[in-house]
Write an enzyme that holds these catalytic residues in place. Structure first.
Site, PDB file in Angstrom:
ATOM      1  N   ASP A  13       4.742   7.293   7.698  1.00  0.00           N
ATOM      2  CA  ASP A  13       4.667   6.064   6.062  1.00  0.00           C
ATOM      3  C   ASP A  13       3.833   7.250   5.540  1.00  0.00           C
ATOM      4  O   ASP A  13       3.666   8.661   5.506  1.00  0.00           O
ATOM      5  CB  ASP A  13       3.355   5.099   7.114  1.00  0.00           C
ATOM      6  CG  ASP A  13       3.962   3.681   6.190  1.00  0.00           C
ATOM      7  OD1 ASP A  13       4.766   3.264   5.374  1.00  0.00           O
ATOM      8  OD2 ASP A  13       2.970   2.756   6.578  1.00  0.00           O
ATOM      9  N   LYS A  51       9.759   0.342  12.106  1.00  0.00           N
ATOM     10  CA  LYS A  51       8.297   0.521  11.775  1.00  0.00           C
ATOM     11  C   LYS A  51       7.210  -0.936  12.065  1.00  0.00           C
ATOM     12  O   LYS A  51       7.915  -1.893  12.505  1.00  0.00           O
ATOM     13  CB  LYS A  51       8.476   0.809   9.902  1.00  0.00           C
ATOM     14  CG  LYS A  51       8.892  -0.798   9.343  1.00  0.00           C
ATOM     15  CD  LYS A  51       8.577  -0.010   7.745  1.00  0.00           C
ATOM     16  CE  LYS A  51       9.311  -0.853   6.794  1.00  0.00           C
ATOM     17  NZ  LYS A  51       9.315  -0.418   5.905  1.00  0.00           N
ATOM     18  N   HIS A  52       6.008  -0.214  12.075  1.00  0.00           N
ATOM     19  CA  HIS A  52       5.161   0.681  12.718  1.00  0.00           C
ATOM     20  C   HIS A  52       5.135   1.370  13.759  1.00  0.00           C
ATOM     21  O   HIS A  52       3.567   0.410  14.106  1.00  0.00           O
ATOM     22  CB  HIS A  52       4.309   0.797  11.001  1.00  0.00           C
ATOM     23  CG  HIS A  52       4.692   0.139   9.826  1.00  0.00           C
ATOM     24  ND1 HIS A  52       4.731  -1.359  10.227  1.00  0.00           N
ATOM     25  CD2 HIS A  52       5.334   0.570   9.023  1.00  0.00           C
ATOM     26  CE1 HIS A  52       5.348  -1.509   8.599  1.00  0.00           C
ATOM     27  NE2 HIS A  52       5.383   0.020   7.951  1.00  0.00           N
ATOM     28  N   ARG A  86       6.745 -10.247   7.150  1.00  0.00           N
ATOM     29  CA  ARG A  86       7.638  -9.054   7.469  1.00  0.00           C
ATOM     30  C   ARG A  86       7.480  -8.587   8.823  1.00  0.00           C
ATOM     31  O   ARG A  86       9.041  -8.169   9.114  1.00  0.00           O
ATOM     32  CB  ARG A  86       6.931  -7.648   7.228  1.00  0.00           C
ATOM     33  CG  ARG A  86       6.425  -8.161   5.343  1.00  0.00           C
ATOM     34  CD  ARG A  86       5.237  -6.627   4.663  1.00  0.00           C
ATOM     35  NE  ARG A  86       6.433  -5.119   4.997  1.00  0.00           N
ATOM     36  CZ  ARG A  86       5.742  -4.001   5.399  1.00  0.00           C
ATOM     37  NH1 ARG A  86       4.832  -3.963   5.106  1.00  0.00           N
ATOM     38  NH2 ARG A  86       6.288  -3.379   5.974  1.00  0.00           N
ATOM     39  N   ARG A 145      12.942  -3.829  -2.566  1.00  0.00           N
ATOM     40  CA  ARG A 145      12.857  -2.746  -3.632  1.00  0.00           C
ATOM     41  C   ARG A 145      14.240  -3.358  -4.884  1.00  0.00           C
ATOM     42  O   ARG A 145      13.933  -3.196  -6.064  1.00  0.00           O
ATOM     43  CB  ARG A 145      13.340  -1.491  -3.860  1.00  0.00           C
ATOM     44  CG  ARG A 145      11.828  -1.206  -2.721  1.00  0.00           C
ATOM     45  CD  ARG A 145      11.000  -1.230  -3.117  1.00  0.00           C
ATOM     46  NE  ARG A 145       9.249  -0.596  -2.258  1.00  0.00           N
ATOM     47  CZ  ARG A 145       8.267  -0.937  -2.014  1.00  0.00           C
ATOM     48  NH1 ARG A 145       7.885  -2.397  -2.216  1.00  0.00           N
ATOM     49  NH2 ARG A 145       7.549  -0.828  -0.628  1.00  0.00           N
ATOM     50  N   ASP A 204      12.425   0.746   1.000  1.00  0.00           N
ATOM     51  CA  ASP A 204      12.087  -0.128   1.985  1.00  0.00           C
ATOM     52  C   ASP A 204      13.090  -1.448   0.687  1.00  0.00           C
ATOM     53  O   ASP A 204      12.110  -2.432   0.266  1.00  0.00           O
ATOM     54  CB  ASP A 204      10.670  -0.829   1.382  1.00  0.00           C
ATOM     55  CG  ASP A 204       9.819   0.537   1.603  1.00  0.00           C
ATOM     56  OD1 ASP A 204       9.809   1.132   2.997  1.00  0.00           O
ATOM     57  OD2 ASP A 204       9.808   1.708   0.753  1.00  0.00           O
ATOM     58  N   HIS A 249      -2.621   0.860   3.665  1.00  0.00           N
ATOM     59  CA  HIS A 249      -2.649   1.465   2.401  1.00  0.00           C
ATOM     60  C   HIS A 249      -4.134   1.711   1.560  1.00  0.00           C
ATOM     61  O   HIS A 249      -4.584   2.872   1.123  1.00  0.00           O
ATOM     62  CB  HIS A 249      -2.426   0.541   1.145  1.00  0.00           C
ATOM     63  CG  HIS A 249      -0.221   0.502   1.804  1.00  0.00           C
ATOM     64  ND1 HIS A 249      -0.225  -0.615   2.780  1.00  0.00           N
ATOM     65  CD2 HIS A 249       0.718   0.747   0.930  1.00  0.00           C
ATOM     66  CE1 HIS A 249       1.420  -0.560   2.890  1.00  0.00           C
ATOM     67  NE2 HIS A 249       1.736   0.098   1.536  1.00  0.00           N
TER      68      HIS A 249
END
Length: 611
Positions: free
Chosen positions: A340, A254-255, A219, A158, A150, A267
């Site tokens: 996901d 995404k998503h 994001r 990352r 990601d 999450h």
């Protein structure tokens, strides 16, 4: 062309080596197998060759090997042969390479957090990738890996420094340059591929229409579908069509069907989106349509309930009406659809870990990302096929999509990278300069009612306070580097009275105060800090260091800037604006409401001051 390393190449040549020589000749330009020069229209001859090569590989796989291609998981360790006790706990083997071989994996995903850390240096990552590819090719399936991460930029990064770091998507959109978006994605993609990562789970294609969204926010590129669509298209061009297949990465929108209106973090819970179907088509669909038109390699599903699209209450990941009906049928997408992470609570709320992978495949999903118990998940799918609950045709259909994506991106022909070349490709001065230029264009002046900015003269001293240990210190360091001696006093998201008093006292002995905020709506004590600092009579610049919606909650704060994130290039750009070395040029990509009153817009989409 990516150099293959003779010492890591397996003795057995991959079965597709000869057919792929002809396939690459058909592709011709190297822009991407099966794509035209624009990257959007498949070439019929290349696609026919692609299908034939994928079919050939498929026919050589056992059921277990086919199912393995449908799974993407984390591995524990920074080298392929590192013995890590977490691998025994998670997978029943010792090393990352053994995880790949045991399950004939289609892919792995890299992380950089405390519990799963695959990143040390770019060269180390390159060697890890080569080792895992060696394991995949020497396993029963003999199919190279899809290696993903990601790397959205900003908050979700990352592979950090010394790799090139870019601002959040919303910051890039604030600069209103789609060219910048393509440049950012090109650099990210090329740097990832240089270390053996061939898929980026980006761009976020959600329209952040809910200011209280706890998981998307900056994001997302924008709160309006047209702008979001433009930037999604621009980034896909950079990721997928900016060089030869072996230089580019698969991009992932995404998503789906759109996470932008969520009020719950998937999450930790199962969000419910209460848009009508017409609202969904108007707001959420356009960026995904744009992604499909741009030739996106893969699309990621969301763990959200969307009753107007599927009244059953199933999360979209497990919903046949949403994945097969809307995405495949209505939007005509025939590329790879990946879930996901299956360890997230949003998808585990209604079903067991054994049921989830089978239900996802029935819904039309192709790849299953990060199931909690990999062996259980794989065995569940195999058992479902053997019992007839999942037709073999459904498995073959998904494996073919995965293989074609790997072929299209050159993964099967160029699985290895050259670690000796990494330093020449990752974090180069030119790349870093491009990232800084993009950050410089993102700073948005939301309010300047008291005329604090531009400063009449450069301050000798400054106090940087508010949210973030690293962010306050980094900004203080950047101000100091530009000639203003700055000190940092971090007070956090919920500053105590003692910390507020310390900051107020420190402000009395400085020429300028800069206050960083983060989610002021959720943590209103930050507003108390702002009011106390303004009462000192010192010039105060408030900065929304993450979501720009903070400016709508303040009571009253005359000077507001927005950075849309707190990576070093963004804070460097902020320092230059505060000290008058550059002028703010960003425009809001979202409406900023008056606090919690989402029906009253305080600062509209497109607003942005300069001087």
């Amino acid at each position: 062309m990516t150099t293959r390393l003779a010492r890591t190449r397996p003795r057995r040549i991959h079965a597709l080596a000869v057919p792929l020589a002809g396939l690459l000749a058909v592709a011709g330009t190297g822009i991407g197998i099966g794509t035209s020069a624009s990257g959007s229209t498949p070439d019929a001859n290349a696609m026919t060759a692609l299908d034939a090569a994928a079919q050939q590989t498929l026919h050589g796989l056992t059921l277990e090997e086919k199912v393995g291609q449908l799974f993407v998981t984390w591995v524990n360790g920074k080298s392929a042969d590192e013995v890590n006790p977490k691998n025994q706990t998670d997978f029943g083997v010792d090393t990352p390479a053994e995880v790949v071989r045991k399950y004939h994996l289609g892919g792995v995903i890299y992380f950089n957090n405390d519990s799963r850390d695959n990143f040390d240096t770019p060269t180390q990552v390159a060697k890890l990738s080569n080792g895992l590819q060696q394991a995949a090719i020497s396993s029963g399936a003999h199919v190279p890996l899809q290696i993903g991460t990601d790397q959205e930029g900003g908050t979700v990064t990352r592979m950090g420094a010394p790799a090139t770091e870019f601002p959040n998507s919303m910051a890039i959109a604030a600069g209103r340059s789609t060219t910048s978006a393509t440049q950012a994605a090109t650099i990210i993609g090329h740097e990832l591929r240089a270390v053996g990562i061939n898929q980026d789970f980006a761009p976020d294609s959600d329209v952040n229409s809910n200011p209280a969204n706890p998981v998307i926010g900056v994001r997302s590129f924008a709160g309006q579908p047209e702008l979001a669509s433009q930037f999604v298209t621009a980034e896909i061009k950079g990721y997928q069509n900016s060089g030869r297949p072996a230089e580019t990465v698969s991009s992932t929108a995404k998503h789906f069907p759109g996470h932008g209106d969520a009020a719950t973090d998937s999450h930790t819970g199962l969000p419910r989106i209460d848009r009508t179907e017409d609202e969904w088509r108007k707001i959420d669909v356009p960026p995904f349509k744009a992604a499909i038109a741009a030739g996106i390699d893969s699309i990621m599903s969301a763990h959200i309930q969307f009753p107007s699209l599927d009244p059953s209450g199933e999360p979209a990941t497990l919903s046949k009406p949403i994945i097969t009906g809307k995405l495949r049928g209505e939007l005509g997408y025939d590329g790879v659809v990946i879930t996901d992470a299956l360890e997230m609570q949003g998808v585990r709320e209604l079903h067991s870990d054994a049921e989830i992978p089978v239900l996802a495949l029935k819904a039309g999903i192709d790849q299953l990302l990060m199931p909690v118990h990999l062996e259980l998940a794989i065995n569940s799918v195999i058992s479902a096929v053997k019992s007839g609950d999942l037709p073999m045709q459904r498995i073959d259909q998904s494996v073919l999509r995965v293989l074609k994506m790997k072929l299209k991106r050159g993964i099967l022909t160029s699985p290895f990278n050259n670690p000796a070349l990494v330093a020449k490709k990752v974090g180069t001065p030119a790349n870093l300069a491009t990232a800084q230029g993009i950050a410089d264009r993102s700073i948005t002046a939301i309010a300047n009612d008291a005329g604090v900015l531009p400063l009449k003269q450069k301050p000798a001293t400054a106090l940087v306070t508010g949210w973030g240990v690293a962010s306050t210190q980094t900004l203080a360091d950047r101000l100091t580097a530009h000639g203003t001696k700055a000190t940092a006093l971090q007070t956090g998201q919920a500053p105590s009275d003692d910390l507020i008093a310390q900051a107020t006292e420190a402000a009395k002995n400085t020429d300028l105060v800069v206050v960083l905020t983060n989610n002021l709506g959720g943590f209103p004590l930050q507003n108390k800090l702002l009011q106390a600092l303004m009462a000192t009579g010192k010039p105060v610049v408030a900065v929304a260091a993450q979501i720009p919606y903070d400016a709508g909650y303040a009571n009253p704060v005359p000077t507001w800037l927005a950075t849309y994130g707190y990576i070093t290039p963004s804070l460097e750009a902020l320092a230059k604006v505060v000290l008058g070395e550059t002028k703010p040029s960003g425009k809001l990509p979202v409406d900023v409401p008056a606090g919690a009153d989402v029906n009253t817009v305080k600062y509209p989409f497109g607003h942005g001051l300069s001087w």
